[in-house]
Design a protein around this motif. Structure first.
Motif: not given
Lengths: 281, 353
Positions: A15-17, A22-26
């Motif tokens: 879930s962290l990956v 898909l959330f933190a990076y974008p």
């Protein structure tokens, strides 16, 4: 290797990956884009955003929507939750019916209300059959901004009050009924019990519901587009326009950053105002 | 001002379950009445009906001169102490005790001395600024009682107020409550399943069983002259002994002895003899009217020994002096104090005189 100590981390890892990829990076990317133009660090995107003719209106519309919709939803959801505590038979049925809108996507909800409110919609049909209006009335046109605004409020309240209610119903169930009985014995009327006992003890749930609803309300988009197209500009709609119609990711990202900052500000206010004193937990 | 409580033929039905079957009870002004019974006997339901938290199915209720049927709790001039204390977690202890006074719209200048006085009586003056979560169970219990006392109610209702405290604290609070409530002279109804609590606190005990009040009398009367076998068995630790007897021409045959039976209702058939463990003398030699029994267990409890015997294959308990030489397996003879023998109808359980 996987040992008893590392197992929890391994279980958390997917879930962290997922969240990072898909959330933190974008998100970091959007931040980056918002402050870059022509290969340089700049506030240009924000300047373009603020100078745009629709910016003020979309900010105003969004704020007004949030300030009307969220309190209205809290009030209605509280009423629903309190009514549920009084029902014995059929309580679950009522709860299920009330939560139906939870399962409907916001675009679908917008379309439902469009079918009701459009020129040839159900409401016009009924009204003209009853002789209340001569011919179809326009509710959703740029010429009737107030009616359009009210329609959006109606659709939003219909669509998203259930989630607030579910949170509050869960919260109300956690309050031991002896507190209410004690208040009743010691002279509190039904309204006093609600204000002095139920509301304060419901604070943690109210906080959760307010934060969740307010954040989502700032992202209001699909319902507005379905009902009013571009006649009722909102922040998220502008971000969409800049990204996909004007092909300017920089300004679109600036909008996203603005929405984020407003959301964080409101969350901090809620956390502060509705905090439960540690010793009173 | 203490008021009397009059309960007249009150019934309560939950769905198909009849929790109270036409219960009548009168509590005199300033009297301390304990509702005592096992769980499910209807004692808490009766208390909640008197409080107005539950609505009676039929029957009449009066507090003082006022008929209170249908009145909300706040118009009954009562205060209540709850089993789980119900101390509001979001208010300070001061505000908890002041809650009822604030609801009455008293001035701050009237509230403060009354809160302080009630807190003083319960020895919690030093806790007034704290919150419930910072207190121990015993302290919360004190707050709950102080909140009720601050109201200076006509009637004080207590629902198993000590049952969540540990044994030592319960003993201490029991004595303290007794002194305090005797002083305040408030009419009190106190619900408990603990017969020692009932014996120690009550002016009168109402023993409840299966939705009925079986006996309503002074503790010593309930103890010595139980209205039926249930009362005898429920009150007292260890409880009253019961032996089946065969009635013959005014005498009753038990375990080889012939005892004079109950004077009323001559005839034949089965009756039950009841006698408390402390009213039996253990002898090592036989005599007329002595029952024969075999000791199965000896439990030294400190102040005395508790003997468990088989008398005519029926369970029988006796207390003896701590230095008694009687051992398990021994055959002994039991002298039952004649004035303490009680007789019950075996079928209905009712006392025979």
């Amino acid at each position: 290797m996987i040992t008893e100590r590392t197992l929890p981390y391994w279980l958390l890892a997917p879930s962290l990956v997922f969240l990072i990829a898909l959330f933190a990076y974008p998100f970091a990317d959007a931040f980056f884009i918002a402050f870059r133009a022509d290969g340089q660090w700049t506030f240009d995107n924000f300047r373009t955003m603020v100078d745009d003719i629709n910016f003020g209106l979309s900010l105003w519309n969004t704020m007004l929507l949030v300030l009307i919709v969220v309190p209205l939803q809290i009030a209605i959801a509280l009423t629903m939750a309190m009514m549920l505590t009084k029902i014995r038979a059929g309580r679950d049925l009522v709860l299920y019916v009330w939560t139906i809108p939870l399962g409907i996507s916001d675009l679908a909800a917008g379309v439902v209300w469009l079918a009701l409110l459009s020129e040839r919609g159900y409401i016009n049909t009924v009204l003209s059959a009853l002789g209340i209006v001569d011919g179809p009335a326009l509710w959703l046109s740029y010429e009737t901004p107030v009616a359009l605004f009210i329609a959006v409020i109606l659709a939003e309240v219909w669509r998203a009050t259930a989630i607030v209610m579910v949170i509050l119903v869960a919260g109300v169930q956690l309050i031991p009924k002896e507190y209410n009985e004690a208040a009743e014995i010691f002279g509190a009327s039904a309204w006093q019990r609600f204000v002095k006992i139920t509301l304060p003890l419901l604070k943690p749930s109210l906080q959760t519901a307010l934060i969740l609803r307010t954040l989502l309300a700032f992202e209001v988009f699909a319902v507005v587009v379905a009902l009013g197209g571009r006649d009722l500009p909102v922040l998220m709609g502008e971000a969409f326009l800049w990204q996909f119609d004007y092909r300017d990711s920089g300004v679109a990202s600036a909008y996203a950053v603005l929405i984020l900052l407003i959301s964080i500000a409101f969350t901090l206010v809620y956390l502060r105002v509705l905090r439960v004193k540690e010793e009173a937990e | 001002m203490a008021a009397g409580i009059y309960v007249d033929k009150v019934r309560k039905v939950f769905g198909t379950f009849e929790a109270l079957k036409s219960v009548s009870l009168d509590v005199q002004p300033e009297e301390f009445t304990v509702l005592l019974g096992p769980s499910g006997c209807g004692k808490t339901t009766l208390l909640r009906i008197i409080a107005g938290l539950e609505t009676e199915t039929s029957g009449e209720l009066r507090i003082g001169d006022k008929r209170v049927n249908g009145l909300p709790p706040r118009n009954r001039n009562i205060a209540m102490v709850f089993q789980n204390y119900a101390v509001f977690p979001h208010l300070t202890i001061f505000e908890n005790i002041a809650f009822g006074l604030r609801m009455k719209k008293l001035l701050n200048s009237e509230i403060e001395p009354r809160v302080k006085k009630a807190a003083g009586m319960m020895h919690i003056e030093h806790l007034l600024d704290r919150y419930s979560a910072q207190l121990s169970g015993g302290q919360r219990q004190r707050v709950a009682v102080a909140r009720a006392l601050a109201m200076e109610p006509e009637v004080l209702l207590m629902d198993e107020p000590l049952s969540n405290l540990d044994a030592l604290l319960r003993l201490e609070m029991r004595a303290e409550l007794k002194g305090l409530l005797a002083e305040s002279r408030t009419t009190t109804i106190y619900v408990t399943h603990d017969q020692v609590e009932a014996m120690s606190l009550a002016d009168r005990i109402a023993v409840m069983h299966g939705g009925h009040i079986i006996q309503y009398d002074r503790p010593i009367e309930v103890y010595q002259n139980p209205a039926n076998a249930f009362c005898g068995g429920f009150i007292g630790n260890p409880p009253m002994n019961f032996l089946q007897a065969e009635r013959e021409n005014g005498h009753c045959r038990i375990a080889g002895a012939a005892l004079p039976g109950p004077s009323a209702s001559q005839g034949n058939g089965r009756v039950t003899l009841g006698i408390r463990p402390e009213d039996v003398l253990v002898a090592e030699t036989a005599a007329s009217e002595h029952l024969t029994g075999r000791v199965t267990v000896v439990e030294p409890l400190g102040p005395h020994n508790l003997l468990t015997l088989a008398v005519d294959q029926q369970l029988f308990r006796v207390t003896t002096a701590a230095d008694s030489p009687i051992k398990s397996g021994q055959e002994v003879y039991l002298a039952l104090a004649p004035e303490r023998r009680r007789w019950f109808d075996t079928e209905s359980g009712k006392a025979l005189h």
